[in-house]
Write an enzyme that holds these catalytic residues in place. Structure first.
Site, mmCIF file in Angstrom:
data_model
loop_
_atom_site.group_PDB
_atom_site.id
_atom_site.type_symbol
_atom_site.label_atom_id
_atom_site.label_comp_id
_atom_site.label_asym_id
_atom_site.label_seq_id
_atom_site.Cartn_x
_atom_site.Cartn_y
_atom_site.Cartn_z
ATOM 1 N N ASN A 10 0.873 -1.180 0.000
ATOM 2 C CA ASN A 10 0.000 0.000 0.000
ATOM 3 C C ASN A 10 0.906 1.224 0.000
ATOM 4 O OD1 ASN A 10 -1.748 2.086 0.547
ATOM 5 N ND2 ASN A 10 -2.358 1.361 2.582
ATOM 6 N N TRP A 11 0.984 1.878 -1.134
ATOM 7 C CA TRP A 11 1.928 2.998 -1.268
ATOM 8 C C TRP A 11 1.393 4.283 -0.636
ATOM 9 C CZ3 TRP A 11 3.783 2.413 -7.110
ATOM 10 C CH2 TRP A 11 4.406 1.165 -7.248
ATOM 11 N N LYS A 12 0.175 4.257 -0.160
ATOM 12 C CA LYS A 12 -0.439 5.425 0.498
ATOM 13 C C LYS A 12 -0.235 6.680 -0.369
ATOM 14 C CE LYS A 12 -0.084 3.092 4.903
ATOM 15 N NZ LYS A 12 0.083 3.160 6.339
ATOM 16 N N HIS A 95 -9.327 0.899 5.445
ATOM 17 C CA HIS A 95 -8.007 1.114 6.039
ATOM 18 C C HIS A 95 -8.137 2.010 7.261
ATOM 19 C CE1 HIS A 95 -3.881 2.390 6.613
ATOM 20 N NE2 HIS A 95 -3.549 1.273 5.975
ATOM 21 N N GLU A 97 -6.525 4.430 8.260
ATOM 22 C CA GLU A 97 -6.407 5.872 7.994
ATOM 23 C C GLU A 97 -7.720 6.421 7.449
ATOM 24 O OE1 GLU A 97 -2.810 5.451 5.742
ATOM 25 O OE2 GLU A 97 -1.832 4.794 7.597
ATOM 26 N N GLU A 167 -4.792 -5.005 10.757
ATOM 27 C CA GLU A 167 -3.796 -3.951 10.925
ATOM 28 C C GLU A 167 -4.052 -3.226 12.240
ATOM 29 O OE1 GLU A 167 -2.001 -2.761 6.847
ATOM 30 O OE2 GLU A 167 -3.665 -1.424 7.292
ATOM 31 N N GLY A 173 3.026 2.268 10.845
ATOM 32 C CA GLY A 173 3.955 3.387 10.658
ATOM 33 C C GLY A 173 4.694 3.775 11.927
ATOM 34 N N SER A 213 4.072 -2.152 10.298
ATOM 35 C CA SER A 213 5.531 -2.216 10.445
ATOM 36 C C SER A 213 6.126 -3.567 10.035
ATOM 37 C CB SER A 213 5.946 -1.838 11.868
ATOM 38 O OG SER A 213 5.504 -0.516 12.172
HETATM 39 P P1 13P Z 1 3.376 0.352 7.719
HETATM 40 O O1 13P Z 1 3.897 -0.917 7.079
HETATM 41 O O2 13P Z 1 4.074 1.587 7.247
HETATM 42 O O3 13P Z 1 3.303 0.223 9.210
HETATM 43 O O4 13P Z 1 1.862 0.514 7.209
HETATM 44 C C1 13P Z 1 0.976 -0.554 7.285
HETATM 45 C C2 13P Z 1 -0.242 -0.201 6.543
HETATM 46 O O5 13P Z 1 -1.015 0.643 6.956
HETATM 47 C C3 13P Z 1 -0.489 -0.874 5.263
HETATM 48 O O6 13P Z 1 -1.772 -0.643 4.803
#
Ligand code: 13P
Length: 250
Positions: A10-12, A95, A97, A167, A173, A213
């Site tokens: 997931n490149w966000k 997600h 976020e 998650e 993150g 992470s």
């Molecule tokens: P990180 O791997 O940066 O912790 O993010 C996980 C994530 O939210 C993937 O969707």
């Protein structure tokens, strides 16, 4: 049983179009002999460019979200029809976020899941508790409720097109990874919820990814757990040097 491992990036909100093209090209080269199921989910702005690179390879093209309506007066939103037009195969929904920063609730997420399935997409449905919820002993009940809500009204046949991603919000993150044991316990619990809803054989075959992470250093220990069937990777998916070793964990 499970159809094998599924590793997704997931490149966000990272990467310009040019940077996305560069990463996609490095991943197609790095993963061409990879043995698992792979996905990259770039920003909407890079979907077309990345799609043209991964098309015909072993990497699926994913979007990070979609509007809950098919089309219409929804300024700033992107529709399932537009994603289909670009060759998107998978949509990540719910997600953390989206849930926490953008206040998407379970009903909205469920509406998006149904719309995505109606249009033939595969879905990655994300669930996970906050630190506060974990400390209050509510991790299981939060994941259970998000799973039940997310899948509400979805047939057993359609569930075959769904992957669950666990998650934990406190691990995203932050550099804090759930221990493989803690993650596996929640995955097992989610699988039990699926068994209750759809029966044991659906529960045995659904893929449950872990996200939060994930790094080259911890991927293999996580994947070794019975109920962890893949990863949804954020930060470490932004470089081929870190995503390829995760995707080819040994
Ligand atoms: P990180 O791997 O940066 O912790 O993010 C996980 C994530 O939210 C993937 O969707």
């Amino acid at each position: 049983m499970r159809r094998g491992y599924y590793i997704a990036g997931n490149w966000k909100m990272h990467k310009t179009r040019g940077e996305a093209i560069e990463l996609a090209a490095a991943l197609t080269a790095g993963l061409k002999d990879g043995e698992h199921k792979y996905l990259v989910a770039p920003s909407f702005t890079a979907l077309e460019a990345v799609g043209s690179i991964v098309k015909g390879t072993n990497i699926l093209l994913g979007a990070q979200d979609v509007a809950s309506e098919e089309q219409g007066a929804h300024t700033g939103e992107v529709s399932v029809l537009q994603l289909k037009d670009l060759g998107v195969q998978v949509i990540i929904l719910g997600h953390s976020e989206r849930r926490h920063t953008y206040k998407e609730d379970d009903a909205l997420i469920n509406k998006k899941v149904k719309l995505a399935l109606k249009h033939g997409f595969e879905v990655i449905l994300c669930v996970g508790e906050t630190l506060e919820e974990r400390e209050a002993g509510q991790a299981e009940v939060v994941c259970e409720s998000q799973t039940i809500w997310g899948l509400s009204g979805i047939s057993a046949a359609d569930v075959a097109k769904i992957t669950i991603a666990y998650e934990p919000v406190w691990a995203i993150g932050t550099g804090k990874t759930a221990t493989p044991e803690d993650a596996d316990a929640i995955h097992a619990y989610i699988r039990k919820v699926i068994a209750r809803l759809y029966g044991q054989s659906v529960a045995d075959s659904i893929i449950i990814q872990y996200g939060g992470s994930v790094k080259p250093e911890n991927a293999a220990q996580l994947m070794a757990k019975e109920n962890i069937d893949g990863a949804l990777v954020g930060g470490a998916s932004l470089k081929a040097d870190t995503f390829v070793p995760i995707a080819k964990f040994a």
